[in-house]
Every structure is written in C-alpha cells, then in structure tokens.
Design an enzyme around this catalytic site. Sequence first.
Site, mmCIF file in Angstrom:
data_model
loop_
_atom_site.group_PDB
_atom_site.id
_atom_site.type_symbol
_atom_site.label_atom_id
_atom_site.label_comp_id
_atom_site.label_asym_id
_atom_site.label_seq_id
_atom_site.Cartn_x
_atom_site.Cartn_y
_atom_site.Cartn_z
ATOM 1 N N ARG A 1 0.663 -1.177 0.336
ATOM 2 C CA ARG A 1 -0.106 0.438 -0.110
ATOM 3 C C ARG A 1 0.882 1.312 0.183
ATOM 4 O O ARG A 1 1.383 1.263 1.020
ATOM 5 C CB ARG A 1 -0.727 -0.364 1.224
ATOM 6 C CG ARG A 1 -2.327 1.257 1.158
ATOM 7 C CD ARG A 1 -2.750 0.829 2.340
ATOM 8 N NE ARG A 1 -3.641 2.353 2.828
ATOM 9 C CZ ARG A 1 -3.268 2.868 3.408
ATOM 10 N NH1 ARG A 1 -2.925 3.208 4.323
ATOM 11 N NH2 ARG A 1 -3.651 4.314 3.322
ATOM 12 N N HIS B 1 -2.837 11.216 0.633
ATOM 13 C CA HIS B 1 -1.875 10.574 2.151
ATOM 14 C C HIS B 1 -1.249 12.122 2.578
ATOM 15 O O HIS B 1 0.024 12.267 2.795
ATOM 16 C CB HIS B 1 -0.947 9.562 2.229
ATOM 17 C CG HIS B 1 -1.039 8.729 2.973
ATOM 18 N ND1 HIS B 1 -1.178 8.050 3.970
ATOM 19 C CD2 HIS B 1 -0.652 9.587 4.629
ATOM 20 C CE1 HIS B 1 -0.628 7.312 4.745
ATOM 21 N NE2 HIS B 1 -0.210 8.567 5.982
ATOM 22 N N GLU C 1 -7.212 8.815 6.023
ATOM 23 C CA GLU C 1 -7.220 9.221 7.857
ATOM 24 C C GLU C 1 -7.754 10.978 7.515
ATOM 25 O O GLU C 1 -6.744 11.278 7.530
ATOM 26 C CB GLU C 1 -6.098 9.349 8.505
ATOM 27 C CG GLU C 1 -5.653 7.559 8.862
ATOM 28 C CD GLU C 1 -4.762 7.719 10.034
ATOM 29 O OE1 GLU C 1 -3.938 8.795 10.430
ATOM 30 O OE2 GLU C 1 -4.397 6.436 10.616
ATOM 31 N N ASN D 1 -7.916 2.221 9.695
ATOM 32 C CA ASN D 1 -6.038 2.058 10.686
ATOM 33 C C ASN D 1 -6.188 2.263 11.959
ATOM 34 O O ASN D 1 -7.404 2.762 12.046
ATOM 35 C CB ASN D 1 -5.515 3.452 9.876
ATOM 36 C CG ASN D 1 -5.497 3.450 8.683
ATOM 37 O OD1 ASN D 1 -5.365 2.659 8.248
ATOM 38 N ND2 ASN D 1 -5.060 4.878 8.235
ATOM 39 N N TYR E 1 -4.267 1.921 15.738
ATOM 40 C CA TYR E 1 -3.054 2.018 16.681
ATOM 41 C C TYR E 1 -3.066 1.649 18.036
ATOM 42 O O TYR E 1 -2.144 1.066 18.572
ATOM 43 C CB TYR E 1 -2.052 2.779 16.233
ATOM 44 C CG TYR E 1 -1.335 3.274 15.518
ATOM 45 C CD1 TYR E 1 -0.078 2.763 14.494
ATOM 46 C CD2 TYR E 1 -2.227 4.015 14.051
ATOM 47 C CE1 TYR E 1 0.226 2.749 13.858
ATOM 48 C CE2 TYR E 1 -1.909 3.794 12.842
ATOM 49 C CZ TYR E 1 -0.548 3.815 12.806
ATOM 50 O OH TYR E 1 0.195 3.167 11.264
ATOM 51 N N GLU F 1 -3.446 -0.053 8.009
ATOM 52 C CA GLU F 1 -2.606 -0.090 8.629
ATOM 53 C C GLU F 1 -2.491 -0.346 9.761
ATOM 54 O O GLU F 1 -3.763 -0.253 10.848
ATOM 55 C CB GLU F 1 -2.468 2.224 8.965
ATOM 56 C CG GLU F 1 -1.514 2.661 7.778
ATOM 57 C CD GLU F 1 -1.151 3.981 7.785
ATOM 58 O OE1 GLU F 1 -1.428 4.404 9.309
ATOM 59 O OE2 GLU F 1 -1.857 4.603 7.113
HETATM 60 C C1 PNW Z 1 -1.157 7.615 10.512
HETATM 61 N N1 PNW Z 1 -3.254 10.429 15.982
HETATM 62 O O1 PNW Z 1 -1.075 8.375 10.540
HETATM 63 C C2 PNW Z 1 -1.135 7.257 9.424
HETATM 64 O O2 PNW Z 1 -1.884 7.305 8.539
HETATM 65 C C3 PNW Z 1 0.426 7.282 9.027
HETATM 66 O O3 PNW Z 1 0.995 8.428 7.839
HETATM 67 C C4 PNW Z 1 1.518 7.440 10.248
HETATM 68 O O4 PNW Z 1 2.693 6.986 9.671
HETATM 69 C C5 PNW Z 1 0.942 6.064 11.629
HETATM 70 O O5 PNW Z 1 -0.117 6.749 11.718
HETATM 71 C C6 PNW Z 1 1.678 6.569 12.539
HETATM 72 O O6 PNW Z 1 1.572 7.537 12.893
HETATM 73 C C7 PNW Z 1 -1.703 8.851 12.645
HETATM 74 O O7 PNW Z 1 -2.145 11.498 16.411
HETATM 75 C C8 PNW Z 1 -1.205 10.691 13.056
HETATM 76 O O8 PNW Z 1 -3.983 9.804 16.457
HETATM 77 C C9 PNW Z 1 -1.725 10.510 14.289
HETATM 78 C C10 PNW Z 1 -2.426 10.160 15.101
HETATM 79 C C11 PNW Z 1 -3.114 8.869 14.372
HETATM 80 C C12 PNW Z 1 -2.336 8.640 13.402
#
Ligand code: PNW
Length: 462
Positions: free
Chosen positions: A76, A120, A165, A294, A296, A366
């Site tokens: 991707r 992006h 995002e 996505n 995390y 992601e």
């Molecule tokens: C995502 N937050 O970014 C992006 O899609 C990627 O490009 C990035 O490298 C990855 O996650 C890791 O950070 C985010 O602050 C950046 O909530 C910040 C946030 C969430 C996603």
Amino acid sequence: MTVDFPPGFLFGAATAAYQVEGAAGEDGRTPSIWDTFSRTPGRVLGGDTGDTATDHYHRRAEDVRLMAELGLGAYRFSVSWPRVQPTGRGPASPRGLDFYRALVDDLLDHGVQPMLTLYHWDLPQELEDAGGWPERDTAHRFADYARLVGEALGDRVELWTTLNEPWCSAFLGYAAGVHAPGRTDDEAALRAAHHLNLAHGLGARALRAVLPSRARLSVALNPAAVRARTPSPADQDAARRVDALATRIFTGPMLRGAYPEDLLADTAAITDWSFVRGDDTDVIRHPLDALGINYYSPTVVSAATDNPPAPGQGEPSPWPGAGGVAFHRPPGKLTAMDWAVDPTGLYDLLTRFAREAPGLPLIVTENGAAYDDKPGADGAVDDPERIAYLHAHLEAVLRALGEGADVRGYFLWSLLDNFEWAYGYSKRFGAVYVDYANQARTPKSSARWYARVARTGRLPID
Ligand code: PNW
C-alpha cells in the site's frame, strides 16, 4: 481459536509518499503543505523534513525486491499529488506519473499487488494558498486529480483508496495545528472535514468513470476505538461526542448519506454547517467495495470535571465540539509513541463495522508500532516488542474473522522506518530498519517473523 487466515487473505505493508520518497524537488514536483510545514522552524522535531526521507524515489527497485523477499502479497503506497499534478490543477506531469508506472510494473513483476492511495496528506501548496481543504473548490480539484491518476494507472491497479485518515487532515492540520498546514481554526477544521468527505465522493465518482469494472474502491479511516472511563452517563456522553467527531463525521455521510444529528448539535456553537450544500451527502455516499481501517491504540475519555473553555478559547485541540471531554492514557504497555498497546480496540472496530455496514468488506490498512530499535554489534536489529504487538493484533483480526467479520487483508505500518510527521525521523515504525546515514535497509526480526506469517497464512503458536 484457529490460527489460519482465510485463503486469499492479503498480507501487506504500507507507506506514504511524503514519508518515504524524498526527491522533493525532482522531476517537476512542487512543494506540498508538508514541505512548507516541515521547513518552518519549530514545526517538526529536530527540524527534520521529507526532502530525502528514505530515498525511495531512487531506491524503488531495491525496495520492491525487498518486499518480494519478505513474501508480501501487497504493498500500500500513496501518490504524491504535487508530483503528478504540480500546481494542483491542469494536466498531469508525465515524469511524475512515470515513477508510479514504474513502481506498479515492478510490483506486478514481483507478484506484489499494488494498493494505491490518492491522498496521504500532501496537498499541493498552491491549493493551500487558495484556501486549502476549508475551501469547497479543493474537493473538485481532488476529483480532477483522481481522474488523471485513474486514467494513467487504471489498467494495472485494482485496489484504490481515495483518502488516508481524513480526520488527521482536518483536525490535526486545521484545528490542533500539529500537522500541515498548521492552522488552528475550529470552524475551518469542520469545513475541511466536509470538503474531504466531498472530495472522497467526487473522487470515487471520477475513478468509477475511468476505471475498469474490476477496480475496487475504498477509503482508509482512523476510527477511534473509544471507551468511557466509567459507565457513568457523563462519561458515556463524552465517548459519544468523541465517536461523532472521530468516526461518524466520516462514516455518517459515507455509509449512510447524512451527518449525525448529535454531531451537528455538539458543534452548533462553532458552525451552522451551511457549507453542506444540495446533494453533497448523496455524492459522499458513493458505493464502496471495501472500508480501510487504520488502528494503533484505543482512546479513553471521561467528562471533564472542570469548566470547559468556550469554543475557540482553550488550547488548540483536534476535538472542536468536545470541550467537556478529558482524555486519559489507556492501561497497557506503551510504544515509543506513548500509545498504549491494546489489540481489543482493533477487534472492537472490526466487529462494529461488520455489524454497522453488513456486506462491506474490511481491510486493516494500517497497524503497527514504533519502538527504539537499534542495530546490535552484528548489525542485526532485534525487535521482540514489535513481534508481540503484531502477533496480538493479528490475533484480534482472527478473532473478528471468527465472528463473521469480512476482513480481507492486513497492512503493517510500515514497510520501512520513515518520516513520522511531526516526530520526524525520531520514531521508527518500520519492519525494515533504515540507517539514515547511508540509506541501508536491514530487515528487523519482526520483518522475518511477518514474512513467515505472510507466506504460510497462519500465526505461529508459541
Ligand atoms: C497514521 N493521532 O497517522 C498515518 O496514516 C501514518 O502516515 C503514520 O505514520 C502512522 O499513522 C503512525 O503515526 C496518525 O495523533 C498520526 O491520533 C497521528 C494520529 C493518528 C494517526
């Protein structure tokens, strides 16, 4: 629980143009808002920029070979808008498109399926100078750009994603100001969110018009896995507000064709939403073939006990309309981003969208973690925490699959260590280590581990 993924399940890795390509001024590419932002002192940690990044623009062939060695079924990546349409208007730049044609050809030659994201976060600076995402015209410019890329690559790319995002673009970029373009204006951020939604709808329509029927269209969202800190009605209401601002502001119009009433009420002191015109929400509700998620870390909230500041009065925040909400560090081990490790959040999101959008295939576009990776004396990079993170989250995907969620693929963020936005090169998300002194790539132990999962289609049992 089974450890086998369904046949055909896609295992991939993801990157984004500004984070890996470098070559910021080459072959006609003009500045994007991220060039401007990162070159402004104080915006990015250490003064880092994406000028060189991981030099992927010049190391494309080597990077694709690496993907094939790692057994990845899919890659991707995103297209840099100012590389293929330098002013954000008018004809495509042939040299810019050539890079993506070569990349896609290399991927296909190596049996790696390309998944292309159009946006992006690297808006051409000229379009920001004309008002950026708070301006309605930007959505129309995006649709033109989508058509150009669709015409150039539609014969070879089957998996398409309009936006990555949009929450980050709108609220980190225009409300909190911690991402490009660094503005802090709550009303502008809500306008930006709507125009990103509109760009998605207009872009999807433009792609459909030029792509062959086998093409599949998606969007990649970062829905919040929100939890109320306690079951109290006040904390539940805080969770509802954040869910509206993080997730339903996009899925409302995209999947149901309307903005949620509670969102409109929560933001009424900031805007009357009169920028939503005519049939906008019908355009935004364009049929999708997959929803990208996505994920995390979860978001834990409660009602703030103190008096929230009036709209526009407090510290800049990415949550306009959630003034009365307090955010808490979730329990669990922390990654180098200080994000808590909690795979249940991924399970919750997958089962939620399986329920709320029945029939819509899901893709984890992601998932991954940053750790303080360092090569050992022998040069090898051992990252057991990342293996544990990936294992736990892939297990969450299996659990959701077991309950009927139609999850079609999983993309590790990221293939390579890269430019982590406001954190510059200080955070390493890669399965492959990058030595920024000489751009040497070294697969970490997690890359070897993930390669085995990708090749066998099953999680190892320990
Ligand atoms: C995502 N937050 O970014 C992006 O899609 C990627 O490009 C990035 O490298 C990855 O996650 C890791 O950070 C985010 O602050 C950046 O909530 C910040 C946030 C969430 C996603």
